[in-house]
Design a protein around this motif. Structure first.
Motif, mmCIF file in Angstrom:
data_model
loop_
_atom_site.group_PDB
_atom_site.id
_atom_site.type_symbol
_atom_site.label_atom_id
_atom_site.label_comp_id
_atom_site.label_asym_id
_atom_site.label_seq_id
_atom_site.Cartn_x
_atom_site.Cartn_y
_atom_site.Cartn_z
ATOM 1 N N GLY A 12 0.811 -1.208 0.000
ATOM 2 C CA GLY A 12 0.000 0.000 0.000
ATOM 3 C C GLY A 12 0.847 1.261 0.000
ATOM 4 O O GLY A 12 0.538 2.243 -0.669
ATOM 5 N N ARG A 13 1.924 1.234 0.760
ATOM 6 C CA ARG A 13 2.820 2.390 0.825
ATOM 7 C C ARG A 13 3.432 2.677 -0.541
ATOM 8 O O ARG A 13 3.522 3.833 -0.976
ATOM 9 N N GLY A 14 3.836 1.615 -1.227
ATOM 10 C CA GLY A 14 4.416 1.794 -2.551
ATOM 11 C C GLY A 14 3.425 2.389 -3.535
ATOM 12 O O GLY A 14 3.776 3.238 -4.357
ATOM 13 N N GLN A 15 2.149 1.948 -3.444
ATOM 14 C CA GLN A 15 1.125 2.488 -4.336
ATOM 15 C C GLN A 15 0.915 3.974 -4.066
ATOM 16 O O GLN A 15 0.772 4.778 -4.998
ATOM 17 N N MET A 16 0.887 4.363 -2.787
ATOM 18 C CA MET A 16 0.718 5.772 -2.454
ATOM 19 C C MET A 16 1.887 6.601 -2.952
ATOM 20 O O MET A 16 1.717 7.720 -3.454
ATOM 21 N N LEU A 17 3.084 6.065 -2.816
ATOM 22 C CA LEU A 17 4.263 6.793 -3.265
ATOM 23 C C LEU A 17 4.303 6.919 -4.784
ATOM 24 O O LEU A 17 4.814 7.907 -5.314
ATOM 25 N N ARG A 18 3.775 5.936 -5.485
ATOM 26 C CA ARG A 18 3.674 6.046 -6.943
ATOM 27 C C ARG A 18 2.802 7.231 -7.331
ATOM 28 O O ARG A 18 3.122 7.997 -8.234
ATOM 29 N N VAL A 19 1.671 7.358 -6.650
ATOM 30 C CA VAL A 19 0.771 8.482 -6.940
ATOM 31 C C VAL A 19 1.453 9.799 -6.592
ATOM 32 O O VAL A 19 1.426 10.760 -7.367
ATOM 33 N N LEU A 20 2.074 9.856 -5.426
ATOM 34 C CA LEU A 20 2.756 11.065 -4.980
ATOM 35 C C LEU A 20 3.818 11.518 -5.973
ATOM 36 O O LEU A 20 3.904 12.703 -6.331
ATOM 37 N N SER A 21 4.644 10.607 -6.430
ATOM 38 C CA SER A 21 5.793 10.952 -7.270
ATOM 39 C C SER A 21 5.424 11.169 -8.732
ATOM 40 O O SER A 21 6.280 11.540 -9.537
ATOM 41 N N GLY A 22 4.153 10.921 -9.077
ATOM 42 C CA GLY A 22 3.727 11.083 -10.461
ATOM 43 C C GLY A 22 4.029 9.895 -11.330
ATOM 44 O O GLY A 22 3.828 9.942 -12.549
ATOM 45 N N THR A 23 4.496 8.798 -10.739
ATOM 46 C CA THR A 23 4.918 7.640 -11.526
ATOM 47 C C THR A 23 3.872 6.536 -11.578
ATOM 48 O O THR A 23 4.184 5.409 -11.966
ATOM 49 N N ARG A 24 2.634 6.834 -11.174
ATOM 50 C CA ARG A 24 1.550 5.874 -11.344
ATOM 51 C C ARG A 24 0.947 6.072 -12.733
ATOM 52 O O ARG A 24 0.699 7.179 -13.174
ATOM 53 N N ARG A 25 0.727 4.973 -13.440
ATOM 54 C CA ARG A 25 0.078 4.995 -14.757
ATOM 55 C C ARG A 25 -1.041 3.972 -14.732
ATOM 56 O O ARG A 25 -0.787 2.769 -14.619
ATOM 57 N N GLY A 26 -2.283 4.452 -14.811
ATOM 58 C CA GLY A 26 -3.407 3.549 -14.679
ATOM 59 C C GLY A 26 -3.494 3.044 -13.241
ATOM 60 O O GLY A 26 -2.918 3.604 -12.315
ATOM 61 N N TRP A 27 -4.237 1.956 -13.054
ATOM 62 C CA TRP A 27 -4.450 1.446 -11.699
ATOM 63 C C TRP A 27 -3.226 0.754 -11.128
ATOM 64 O O TRP A 27 -2.944 0.869 -9.939
ATOM 65 N N LEU A 28 -2.485 0.042 -11.939
ATOM 66 C CA LEU A 28 -1.370 -0.747 -11.410
ATOM 67 C C LEU A 28 -0.067 -0.524 -12.144
ATOM 68 O O LEU A 28 0.969 -1.029 -11.724
ATOM 69 N N GLY A 29 -0.097 0.229 -13.255
ATOM 70 C CA GLY A 29 1.106 0.416 -14.050
ATOM 71 C C GLY A 29 2.015 1.499 -13.496
ATOM 72 O O GLY A 29 1.667 2.251 -12.591
ATOM 73 N N SER A 30 3.212 1.569 -14.045
ATOM 74 C CA SER A 30 4.204 2.561 -13.635
ATOM 75 C C SER A 30 4.582 3.432 -14.821
ATOM 76 O O SER A 30 4.649 2.957 -15.959
ATOM 77 N N PHE A 31 4.819 4.692 -14.553
ATOM 78 C CA PHE A 31 5.260 5.649 -15.554
ATOM 79 C C PHE A 31 6.778 5.636 -15.551
ATOM 80 O O PHE A 31 7.417 6.043 -14.577
ATOM 81 N N ALA A 32 7.366 5.147 -16.615
ATOM 82 C CA ALA A 32 8.812 4.938 -16.643
ATOM 83 C C ALA A 32 9.572 6.261 -16.702
ATOM 84 O O ALA A 32 9.194 7.179 -17.429
ATOM 85 N N LEU A 33 10.636 6.343 -15.936
ATOM 86 C CA LEU A 33 11.549 7.471 -15.996
ATOM 87 C C LEU A 33 12.803 7.063 -16.759
ATOM 88 O O LEU A 33 13.233 5.912 -16.685
ATOM 89 N N PRO A 34 13.399 7.984 -17.493
ATOM 90 C CA PRO A 34 14.606 7.642 -18.265
ATOM 91 C C PRO A 34 15.724 7.159 -17.358
ATOM 92 O O PRO A 34 15.998 7.762 -16.318
ATOM 93 N N ALA A 35 16.370 6.078 -17.751
ATOM 94 C CA ALA A 35 17.457 5.537 -16.937
ATOM 95 C C ALA A 35 18.573 6.549 -16.753
ATOM 96 O O ALA A 35 19.164 6.662 -15.687
ATOM 97 N N GLY A 36 18.888 7.310 -17.777
ATOM 98 C CA GLY A 36 19.934 8.314 -17.671
ATOM 99 C C GLY A 36 19.608 9.396 -16.660
ATOM 100 O O GLY A 36 20.487 9.890 -15.951
ATOM 101 N N PHE A 37 18.330 9.725 -16.565
ATOM 102 C CA PHE A 37 17.913 10.732 -15.592
ATOM 103 C C PHE A 37 18.124 10.225 -14.172
ATOM 104 O O PHE A 37 18.636 10.942 -13.310
ATOM 105 N N LEU A 38 17.739 8.991 -13.912
ATOM 106 C CA LEU A 38 17.909 8.442 -12.576
ATOM 107 C C LEU A 38 19.379 8.360 -12.197
ATOM 108 O O LEU A 38 19.758 8.604 -11.049
#
Length: 440
Positions: A391-417
């Motif tokens: 549950g914590r991970g799901q909330m953090l996905r929403v917070l960070s803008g990296t939630r896509r749809g109900w269960l997916g993740s919004f990928a960030l560029p590897a070079g950026f990370l």
């Protein structure tokens, strides 16, 4: 702004150039309009911006850039500039007036490389404005009152017509006067709750890397966000906000009463605002909820809050505008025909924005309403639920803008990370990490 580097971000120039050079009009010079002007000009399009303000500038105090928004600025080659002004935020914490924890979210629990960046709107405006110089065409003090979406024509308040555009981007904000000229809104209503806000000196603030909030049920919410500096003002500042019903924003509460209420809730915040003139030193913010069945028609398209205004509860407005601008740029690179590009842009962004509209509507009554029972339930269960594995991970996905749809993740560029992997540890002592300096 000194030392602004051109748009040579590591990923920006990797994609193929657009199929043809377009004449593009942008209505609105907020974050979305600025980002579009810069990205599309750099792709060789002829861009003209129309802004109703006589002296374009930032509107609002401070905001929190999430990893998704920072990634766009990295691709634009502007990350060092915003890092130089912003304040790294690693934790979001909120508690009741009685000291009961309600929210305690740490970016590092999702990914050790993640953080938010508190930033003054004036800082981001200056960085984007300084970067857009090549081919710059900005018509200020020019209010657009009509859009002919099929013909690519604009009419301003003086009756002057501006024609011949292959694409018109309507980015005039949450209170857009033009969204209905492009496509009817399925929902377009103001929120009953707004906020008072101001900037104050950070001084010896006890939480320089945290967004701190205090709650009185769901009826009042006070917050302090470190937002760093801005060009021309080297003093680190905090962005203060005080949530209340819109009907009370222009109320006649005395300064003594106002300060007394804040003192009772949060003495530390009250101390920071001692030098602030109340109420004249406080600005007012009002919000809207807007939903469109479609974002485009003919040669015109909605972008940013004009397309998908929502409650500020999740704090995603600026981040979504940056992502919209990048997605539109990329769609115009991939598709030879404007209608196909607009359809691709909308598909891409709806897949991301939709879940934020949902959670924004669901969470807002828990933090901004007169529903005392809902607030009591929030105080009992919100924090414990956030500690449950998964549950914590799901909330953090929403917070960070990296939630896509109900269960997916919004990928960030590897070079950026890779570029920001050491930022949290090094930036807290005022250093710009070598990993960030070296990516451009």
């Amino acid at each position: 702004m000194a030392n602004v580097r051109p748009n040579i971000g590591p990923l920006t120039e990797a994609a193929a150039a657009p199929a043809r050079r377009l004449r593009i009009a942008i209505v609105g010079y907020g974050t979305g309009g600025q980002a579009c002007a810069l990205l599309l000009s750099n792709d060789g399009h002829e861009v003209t911006v129309f802004e109703r303000a006589a002296a374009p500038g930032p509107v609002g105090a401070g905001f929190l850039l999430q990893p998704v928004g920072l990634a766009v600025l990295w691709q634009m080659g502007l990350l060092p500039q915003v890092l130089a002004h912003g304040a790294v935020v690693t934790r979001l914490y909120g508690e009741t007036a009685a000291g009961r924890p309600v929210m305690d979210m740490r970016y590092g629990d999702l990914d050790a490389r993640y953080f938010g960046l508190g930033l003054q709107r004036g800082a981001l405006f200056s960085v984007l404005d300084a970067a857009w110089q090549a081919g710059r065409q900005l018509h200020d003090d020019c209010t657009i009152v009509d859009v002919d979406a099929e013909a690519g024509k604009l009419t301003d308040a003086r009756g002057v017509r501006h024609a011949g555009y292959d694409l018109v981007i309507v980015a005039d904000g949450a209170a857009s006067r033009l969204r209905g000229k492009v496509t009817p809104a399925r929902l377009n209503r103001p929120y009953a709750w707004g906020a008072q806000w101001c900037l104050v000196e950070q001084g010896a603030w006890a939480w320089p890397a945290e967004l701190q909030q205090r709650y009185v049920g769901a009826r009042r919410m006070a917050g302090m966000l470190p937002v760093g500096t801005r060009p021309g003002d080297p003093v680190p500042r905090l962005s203060f906000f005080w949530s209340m019903p819109v009907s009370a924003l222009d109320g006649d509460a005395s300064a003594r009463q106002w300060r007394g209420e804040l003192q009772a809730l949060w003495p530390d915040a009250a101390a920071r605002l001692q030098a602030t003139d109340v109420p004249d030193g406080l600005a007012m913010a009002r919000y809207r909820d807007a939903v469109h069945a479609r974002w485009s028609r003919g040669r015109a398209v909605l972008l940013g809050d004009a397309a998908h205004a929502m409650s500020p509860q999740l704090g995603q407005g600026v981040n979504m505008a940056l992502l919209d601008a990048r997605a539109l740029r990329d769609a115009l690179r991939r598709e030879a025909a404007v209608p196909a590009a607009l359809a691709a842009y909308e598909r891409e962004r709806r897949a991301h924005v939709g879940i934020y509209h949902f959670w924004s509507r669901w969470l807002t009554p828990m933090f901004q309403s007169e529903r005392d029972r809902v607030a009591s339930l929030r105080d009992l269960v919100f924090h414990p639920l956030s500690r449950v594995p998964g549950g914590r991970g799901q909330m953090l996905r929403v917070l960070s803008g990296t939630r896509r749809g109900w269960l997916g993740s919004f990928a960030l560029p590897a070079g950026f990370l890779d570029a920001i992997s050491n930022e949290c540890s090094e930036s807290t002592v005022g250093a710009t990490p070598s990993s960030v300096r070296g990516v451009l």
